[in-house]
Design a protein around this motif. Structure first.
Motif, PDB file in Angstrom:
ATOM      1  N   UNK A 113       0.861  -1.191   0.000  1.00 48.01           N
ATOM      2  CA  UNK A 113       0.000   0.000   0.000  1.00 48.01           C
ATOM      3  C   UNK A 113       0.896   1.239   0.000  1.00 48.01           C
ATOM      4  N   UNK A 114       0.636   2.159  -0.916  1.00 49.25           N
ATOM      5  CA  UNK A 114       1.415   3.414  -0.917  1.00 49.25           C
ATOM      6  C   UNK A 114       0.680   4.470  -0.087  1.00 49.25           C
ATOM      7  N   UNK A 115       1.279   5.651  -0.014  1.00 51.17           N
ATOM      8  CA  UNK A 115       0.625   6.768   0.687  1.00 51.17           C
ATOM      9  C   UNK A 115       0.672   6.616   2.196  1.00 51.17           C
ATOM     10  N   UNK A 126      -2.225   1.551  -5.002  1.00 50.79           N
ATOM     11  CA  UNK A 126      -1.681   2.904  -5.019  1.00 50.79           C
ATOM     12  C   UNK A 126      -2.702   3.873  -4.410  1.00 50.79           C
ATOM     13  N   UNK A 127      -2.227   4.766  -3.564  1.00 45.99           N
ATOM     14  CA  UNK A 127      -3.158   5.639  -2.833  1.00 45.99           C
ATOM     15  C   UNK A 127      -2.908   7.127  -3.053  1.00 45.99           C
ATOM     16  N   UNK A 128      -1.995   7.479  -3.943  1.00 47.62           N
ATOM     17  CA  UNK A 128      -1.701   8.897  -4.153  1.00 47.62           C
ATOM     18  C   UNK A 128      -1.972   9.287  -5.604  1.00 47.62           C
ATOM     19  N   UNK A 129      -2.598  10.448  -5.806  1.00 45.07           N
ATOM     20  CA  UNK A 129      -2.947  10.910  -7.158  1.00 45.07           C
ATOM     21  C   UNK A 129      -1.737  10.911  -8.093  1.00 45.07           C
ATOM     22  N   UNK A 130      -0.608  11.448  -7.572  1.00 46.40           N
ATOM     23  CA  UNK A 130       0.544  11.721  -8.440  1.00 46.40           C
ATOM     24  C   UNK A 130       1.191  10.445  -8.987  1.00 46.40           C
ATOM     25  N   UNK A 176      -7.432  38.721 -14.024  1.00 50.29           N
ATOM     26  CA  UNK A 176      -8.125  39.059 -12.775  1.00 50.29           C
ATOM     27  C   UNK A 176      -8.518  40.535 -12.668  1.00 50.29           C
ATOM     28  N   UNK A 177      -7.886  41.407 -13.486  1.00 54.07           N
ATOM     29  CA  UNK A 177      -8.188  42.834 -13.373  1.00 54.07           C
ATOM     30  C   UNK A 177      -9.427  43.232 -14.168  1.00 54.07           C
ATOM     31  N   UNK A 178      -9.762  42.454 -15.191  1.00 55.53           N
ATOM     32  CA  UNK A 178     -10.964  42.827 -15.948  1.00 55.53           C
ATOM     33  C   UNK A 178     -11.976  41.678 -16.064  1.00 55.53           C
ATOM     34  N   UNK A 179     -11.808  40.668 -15.209  1.00 57.19           N
ATOM     35  CA  UNK A 179     -12.706  39.508 -15.331  1.00 57.19           C
ATOM     36  C   UNK A 179     -14.164  39.875 -14.996  1.00 57.19           C
ATOM     37  N   UNK A 180     -14.334  40.902 -14.176  1.00 58.56           N
ATOM     38  CA  UNK A 180     -15.719  41.268 -13.822  1.00 58.56           C
ATOM     39  C   UNK A 180     -16.490  41.790 -15.036  1.00 58.56           C
ATOM     40  N   UNK A 181     -15.749  42.322 -16.004  1.00 57.85           N
ATOM     41  CA  UNK A 181     -16.403  42.779 -17.242  1.00 57.85           C
ATOM     42  C   UNK A 181     -16.816  41.583 -18.109  1.00 57.85           C
ATOM     43  N   UNK A 182     -16.213  40.408 -17.806  1.00 60.94           N
ATOM     44  CA  UNK A 182     -16.517  39.211 -18.619  1.00 60.94           C
ATOM     45  C   UNK A 182     -17.475  38.269 -17.893  1.00 60.94           C
ATOM     46  N   UNK A 183     -18.150  38.794 -16.888  1.00 59.06           N
ATOM     47  CA  UNK A 183     -19.178  37.986 -16.238  1.00 59.06           C
ATOM     48  C   UNK A 183     -18.720  37.233 -15.004  1.00 59.06           C
ATOM     49  N   UNK A 184     -17.483  37.472 -14.567  1.00 60.33           N
ATOM     50  CA  UNK A 184     -17.012  36.809 -13.351  1.00 60.33           C
ATOM     51  C   UNK A 184     -17.181  37.764 -12.178  1.00 60.33           C
ATOM     52  N   UNK A 185     -17.329  37.197 -10.982  1.00 57.17           N
ATOM     53  CA  UNK A 185     -17.413  38.062  -9.799  1.00 57.17           C
ATOM     54  C   UNK A 185     -16.635  37.420  -8.658  1.00 57.17           C
ATOM     55  N   UNK A 186     -16.091  38.269  -7.821  1.00 63.97           N
ATOM     56  CA  UNK A 186     -15.362  37.780  -6.637  1.00 63.97           C
ATOM     57  C   UNK A 186     -16.356  37.484  -5.525  1.00 63.97           C
ATOM     58  N   UNK A 187     -16.074  36.522  -4.635  1.00 65.82           N
ATOM     59  CA  UNK A 187     -14.884  35.680  -4.602  1.00 65.82           C
ATOM     60  C   UNK A 187     -14.923  34.599  -5.682  1.00 65.82           C
ATOM     61  N   UNK A 188     -13.728  34.183  -6.126  1.00 71.07           N
ATOM     62  CA  UNK A 188     -13.621  33.067  -7.056  1.00 71.07           C
ATOM     63  C   UNK A 188     -12.463  32.154  -6.644  1.00 71.07           C
ATOM     64  N   UNK A 189     -12.434  30.978  -7.247  1.00 66.69           N
ATOM     65  CA  UNK A 189     -11.439  29.971  -6.856  1.00 66.69           C
ATOM     66  C   UNK A 189     -10.318  29.936  -7.893  1.00 66.69           C
ATOM     67  N   UNK A 190      -9.078  29.974  -7.423  1.00 64.19           N
ATOM     68  CA  UNK A 190      -7.909  29.869  -8.301  1.00 64.19           C
ATOM     69  C   UNK A 190      -7.265  28.507  -8.006  1.00 64.19           C
ATOM     70  N   UNK A 191      -7.099  27.676  -9.058  1.00 68.84           N
ATOM     71  CA  UNK A 191      -6.627  26.298  -8.846  1.00 68.84           C
ATOM     72  C   UNK A 191      -5.442  25.960  -9.733  1.00 68.84           C
ATOM     73  N   UNK A 192      -4.578  25.097  -9.221  1.00 68.83           N
ATOM     74  CA  UNK A 192      -3.506  24.544 -10.040  1.00 68.83           C
ATOM     75  C   UNK A 192      -4.059  23.413 -10.886  1.00 68.83           C
ATOM     76  N   UNK A 193      -3.343  23.053 -11.973  1.00 69.89           N
ATOM     77  CA  UNK A 193      -3.880  22.003 -12.851  1.00 69.89           C
ATOM     78  C   UNK A 193      -3.802  20.623 -12.211  1.00 69.89           C
ATOM     79  N   UNK A 194      -2.884  20.450 -11.241  1.00 70.41           N
ATOM     80  CA  UNK A 194      -2.779  19.162 -10.554  1.00 70.41           C
ATOM     81  C   UNK A 194      -3.230  19.240  -9.101  1.00 70.41           C
ATOM     82  N   UNK A 195      -2.862  20.320  -8.412  1.00 71.43           N
ATOM     83  CA  UNK A 195      -3.092  20.379  -6.973  1.00 71.43           C
ATOM     84  C   UNK A 195      -3.083  21.833  -6.544  1.00 71.43           C
ATOM     85  N   UNK A 196      -3.590  22.064  -5.360  1.00 70.49           N
ATOM     86  CA  UNK A 196      -3.575  23.374  -4.704  1.00 70.49           C
ATOM     87  C   UNK A 196      -4.685  24.273  -5.256  1.00 70.49           C
TER      88      UNK A 196
END
Lengths: 360, 90
Positions: free
Chosen positions: A15-17, A97-101, A159-179
Motif C-alpha cells: 500500500x502506498x501513501x 496505489x493511494x496517491x494521485x501523483x 483578474x483585473x478585468x474579469x468582472x467585465x466578462x461575467x465573473x465576480x469575486x470571490x472566485x477559486x484559483x486552482x492549479x492544474x494538478x493540486x492546490x
C-alpha cells in the motif's frame, strides 16, 4: 492472473501513501488499518512511502515491512526497478496505489508490474485523463452532472478585468494538478496565481465559487459502469488545508445519483472519491474525482463497507463480501498520535529506504 | 387551511422535516446533511407534529393542550423555531 488461486486472507498487499501529516494525511495508513482489522486476514501488509518521516512505514501494528519509493519525478524506470527489488524481498500479490501523483505511472507500468506477479485495479489512462481538472467540465457535462463555471488562463491580467466578462469575486484559483485558494479581490487572485503557478506550472484554472456544503462519496468502480459499496460523508470539521478532521456518514440521494452517472460514463475501474458541492438551492456541482481511496476510508469500513477488502476480493475474482447501504450518522474524529521509531529503524530507513529487519 | 405564514413553511419543508430522525432525548439528526441539533421537550413535540401535520392551527391546538404555554408565546416561539430550522433544512 498469477494470484487468482491464492486466498484473500493469505495475500501480501503493498500500500502506498504512508504519509500521515495531521493537516493532510495520505490514505495509506487508513487502507492498511481496514485490512489489518479483518479478523481472518493472515497475510502481510507492506507500507510504501516517499519520505523517511512517513509514519506508516514504521507502524508495526499495521505494516509488516516498510520501503521508500523514488519520487514520481525520478521517472518510471526508477520506480519499476525499486518495485522489482521490493518484490524480491516480499513477494507482493497486490498493490494498492493511494496517491494521485503516482496513478499515471502505475497505469504505464501496469503490464511490467503484472509480470513481477503484482496485480492492481486501475482505471485506463483515458479514463484517468477524462477526470483531469482541465477536462472535468466537458466530461461531467456529457454525463449530465454540473460543474462550477470554469476557465483556463495563462496570464494574471485576467483578474483585473474579469468582472467585465461575467465573473465576480470571490472566485477559486486552482492549479492544474493540486492546490487551490479563494480570492476575494484581484490582488489576492494574482498572488494565488503566481504562488500556484510557481509550484504546479501553467495553466491556472479559475472557477466560480459555489457556496454550500461539501459532500464526498467513496466507492469502487467495477469497470463495467457500476458503482459498488458507495459510502457518503459530510465533513464536520476541517484542517487549515480543508481536509476532514471530523466527518459523518450521510445518505444524500443527489450525490449518489451523480456519482453513479459519473462512474457509468467513465466505466471506472478501481477505487475513487467523488467530491461535490451542494448549493443552497439543492443543486450539486462536481468539484473533483480522485482516482484512489480517500484518507477517510476507515469510516467506510466502520460503517459496514470495507472497501479495501472488497478490492482484494475483486482482484482475486472471489465472491464479494456483502456490501450495504451504510446507516447515516456514524461519526469519525481524527486525532494525531506519535509513532515511536528506534534509532536502528530510522537509520535503516534513511540509509537503505527500508525498515530494519528484526533479528529474533 | 388558513393562510398562516407558518403553513407555507410547513408545506415548503415537508420532505425535509419528515426525514429528520428524532430521539426522545431531544437529539435531532438529519441523515441527508449530517447536521444535528438539540431541542427542548416542547421543540421535540413541535417537530413530531410538524412531521405529521401541515396545518399550523392543528399543531398549535395540540401544543396548547399539552404544554403550559400561552397562545402568544407559542406563536412567537414557533416562528422563531421555524427560522432556526430553515438554516438546517436545505
Amino acid at each position: 492472473m498469477k494470484t487468482a488461486s491464492k486466498k484473500v486472507h493469505q495475500l501480501t498487499v503493498a500500500i502506498t501513501g504512508m504519509n500521515a501529516r495531521a493537516d493532510n494525511p495520505g490514505p495509506g495508513v487508513a487502507v492498511a488499518r481496514c485490512l489489518r482489522e479483518v479478523a481472518k486476514f493472515e497475510g502481510k501488509i507492506i507500507g510504501l512511502g516517499y519520505d523517511v518521516l512517513d509514519p506508516g512505514l514504521f507502524q508495526t501494528e499495521l505494516t509488516d515491512a516498510g520501503y521508500l519509493l523514488p519520487y514520481p519525478s525520478a521517472g518510471e524506470h526508477e520506480l519499476l526497478e525499486r518495485l522489482q527489488y521490493i518484490q524480491e524481498q516480499e513477494q507482493i500479490d497486490i498493490l494498492i496505489p493511494c496517491l494521485d501523483a503516482e496513478i499515471l505511472s502505475m497505469i504505464h507500468l501496469q503490464d511490467q508490474i503484472a509480470e513481477l506477479g503484482i496485480t492492481m485495479l486501475l482505471p485506463s489512462e483515458a479514463q484517468l485523463q477524462l477526470r483531469n481538472k482541465d477536462r472535468l467540465h466537458q466530461f461531467a457535462s456529457s454525463a449530465d452532472v454540473k460543474t462550477p463555471k470554469q476557465t483556463t488562463i495563462t496570464s494574471s491580467s485576467f483578474f483585473y478585468d474579469c468582472e467585465k466578462k461575467g465573473w465576480s469575486y470571490p472566485l477559486v484559483v486552482k492549479g492544474q494538478f493540486y492546490d487551490a485558494g479563494i480570492a476575494h479581490n484581484p490582488e489576492q487572485a494574482v498572488g494565488l496565481f503566481h504562488k500556484i503557478a510557481a509550484v504546479w506550472g501553467m495553466p491556472i484554472l479559475v472557477q466560480k465559487l459555489i457556496e454550500g456544503d461539501e459532500v464526498n462519496l467513496t466507492g469502487l468502480g467495477d469497470g463495467k459502469g457500476n458503482l459498488l459499496g458507495a459510502v457518503m460523508m459530510r465533513k464536520r470539521a476541517v484542517t487549515e488545508k480543508g481536509k476532514a478532521w471530523a466527518g459523518m456518514t450521510v445518505h444524500d440521494e443527489g450525490l449518489l445519483q451523480a456519482a453513479q452517472k459519473l462512474v457509468a460514463a467513465l466505466k471506472w475501474s478501481g477505487p475513487l472519491e467523488v467530491e461535490m458541492m451542494r448549493d443552497k438551492h439543492g443543486d450539486y456541482y462536481l468539484i473533483e474525482i480522485n482516482p484512489r481511496f480517500p484518507a477517510w476510508i476507515y469510516l467506510a469500513k466502520a460503517s459496514g463497507n470495507n472497501l479495501p477488502w472488497t478490492l482484494l476480493e475483486m482482484l482475486q475474482q472471489q465472491p464479494l463480501s456483502k456490501l450495504t447501504a451504510p446507516v447515516a450518522g456514524t461519526l469519525f474524529i481524527r486525532y494525531a498520535q506519535e509513532v515511536i521509531v528506534s534509532l536502528a529503524d530510522f537509520e535503516a530507513m534513511t540509509m537503505t529506504g527500508e525498515r530494519a529487519v528484526e533479528l529474533l | 387551511m388558513s393562510e398562516h405564514p407558518l403553513n407555507n413553511f410547513l408545506s415548503l419543508y415537508s420532505d425535509s422535516l419528515k426525514r429528520l430522525a428524532l430521539n426522545d432525548s431531544g437529539f435531532v439528526f438529519d441523515p441527508m446533511t449530517g447536521q444535528s441539533f438539540t431541542v427542548n421537550p416542547c421543540g421535540l413535540e413541535l417537530l413530531k407534529l410538524m412531521q405529521k401535520q401541515k396545518d399550523v392551527e392543528l399543531i398549535n391546538h395540540q401544543i396548547l393542550a399539552e404544554f403550559d404555554i400561552t397562545a402568544e408565546i407559542l406563536e412567537r416561539d414557533f416562528l422563531e423555531f421555524s427560522e432556526q430550522l430553515r438554516r438546517y433544512l436545505k
